[in-house]
Design a protein around this motif. Structure first.
Motif, PDB file in Angstrom:
ATOM      1  N   LEU A 169       0.840 -16.632 -24.880  1.00 26.52           N
ATOM      2  CA  LEU A 169       1.052 -17.855 -25.643  1.00 26.52           C
ATOM      3  C   LEU A 169       0.534 -17.641 -27.049  1.00 26.52           C
ATOM      4  CD1 LEU A 169       1.641 -20.896 -26.046  1.00 26.52           C
ATOM      5  CD2 LEU A 169      -0.625 -21.347 -25.052  1.00 26.52           C
TER       6      LEU A 169
ATOM      7  N   ALA B 182      -5.670 -23.925 -22.998  1.00 26.98           N
ATOM      8  CA  ALA B 182      -4.755 -22.852 -22.598  1.00 26.98           C
ATOM      9  C   ALA B 182      -5.465 -21.716 -21.874  1.00 26.98           C
ATOM     10  CB  ALA B 182      -4.013 -22.320 -23.821  1.00 26.98           C
TER      11      ALA B 182
ATOM     12  N   VAL C 194      -3.792 -15.600 -24.617  1.00 27.18           N
ATOM     13  CA  VAL C 194      -3.656 -16.648 -25.632  1.00 27.18           C
ATOM     14  C   VAL C 194      -4.100 -16.096 -26.986  1.00 27.18           C
ATOM     15  CG1 VAL C 194      -4.378 -18.957 -26.348  1.00 27.18           C
ATOM     16  CG2 VAL C 194      -4.085 -18.436 -23.909  1.00 27.18           C
TER      17      VAL C 194
ATOM     18  N   GLY D 118      -2.648 -28.027 -24.363  1.00 26.44           N
ATOM     19  CA  GLY D 118      -2.796 -26.581 -24.214  1.00 26.44           C
ATOM     20  C   GLY D 118      -2.802 -26.142 -22.765  1.00 26.44           C
ATOM     21  N   GLU D 119      -3.523 -26.878 -21.934  1.00 24.19           N
ATOM     22  CA  GLU D 119      -3.594 -26.528 -20.514  1.00 24.19           C
ATOM     23  C   GLU D 119      -2.245 -26.721 -19.818  1.00 24.19           C
ATOM     24  OE1 GLU D 119      -6.349 -27.373 -16.562  1.00 24.19           O
ATOM     25  OE2 GLU D 119      -6.641 -28.613 -18.349  1.00 24.19           O
TER      26      GLU D 119
ATOM     27  N   ALA E 189       0.281 -24.035 -21.070  1.00 22.97           N
ATOM     28  CA  ALA E 189      -0.074 -22.716 -20.529  1.00 22.97           C
ATOM     29  C   ALA E 189       0.243 -22.615 -19.045  1.00 22.97           C
ATOM     30  CB  ALA E 189      -1.552 -22.439 -20.785  1.00 22.97           C
TER      31      ALA E 189
END
Length: 151
Positions: A4, A26, A34, A139-140, A143
């Protein structure tokens, strides 16, 4: 391992903090690499190495911040030539609105071989724990979806 790329521009520091919060969310997905980069340091080479793109930008005077627009300008045609089909998400930091920057960024992104993977998140006002939480959750979620192959 999938990767990512988080690209941000920050003049006041707010978007830098939001980008770090996005990264914090993430990296909870341990099977994902990341990378966090400032917009003026990122280009098509970094996009080509990524499996997903998350953009963090500010709204300035009702439009997308100039440096993020520059990132789009520098990467549009090379991305098209390379046929880089990437899922993306967008986080906008705005003083009180954000809709102008969102519309401009989404209009520009529609010309790319990018696929919107999440609704654009707009956070308004001064940086706060509420904004940080929204950025971390974006972000989480992005991801996790990327890692699972949902997009």
């Amino acid at each position: 391992m999938k990767s990512l790329l988080i690209v941000y521009h920050s003049q006041s520091g707010t978007c830098a903090r939001l980008a770090c919060a996005v990264r914090k969310g993430a990296i909870k997905e341990v099977s994902l690499q990341v990378t966090l980069m400032r917009a003026w340091d990122a280009g098509v080479r970094q996009m080509a190495a990524a499996d997903g793109l998350l953009l963090v930008a500010a709204e300035n005077s009702g439009t997308l911040s100039g440096t993020m627009k520059d990132f789009f300008d520098r990467t549009l045609y090379p991305s098209i030539r390379r046929e880089l089909v990437l899922p993306y998400a967008l986080l906008i930091s705005a003083g009180n609105d954000g809709r102008g920057a969102r519309a401009q960024a989404e209009r520009i992104a529609s010309g790319y071989p990018l696929v919107r993977a999440a609704e654009t998140v707009i956070v308004r006002g001064e940086y706060s724990s509420v904004q940080a939480q929204a950025a971390t959750e974006l972000g989480e979620a992005f991801a996790t979806g990327l890692s699972m192959g949902i997009f």
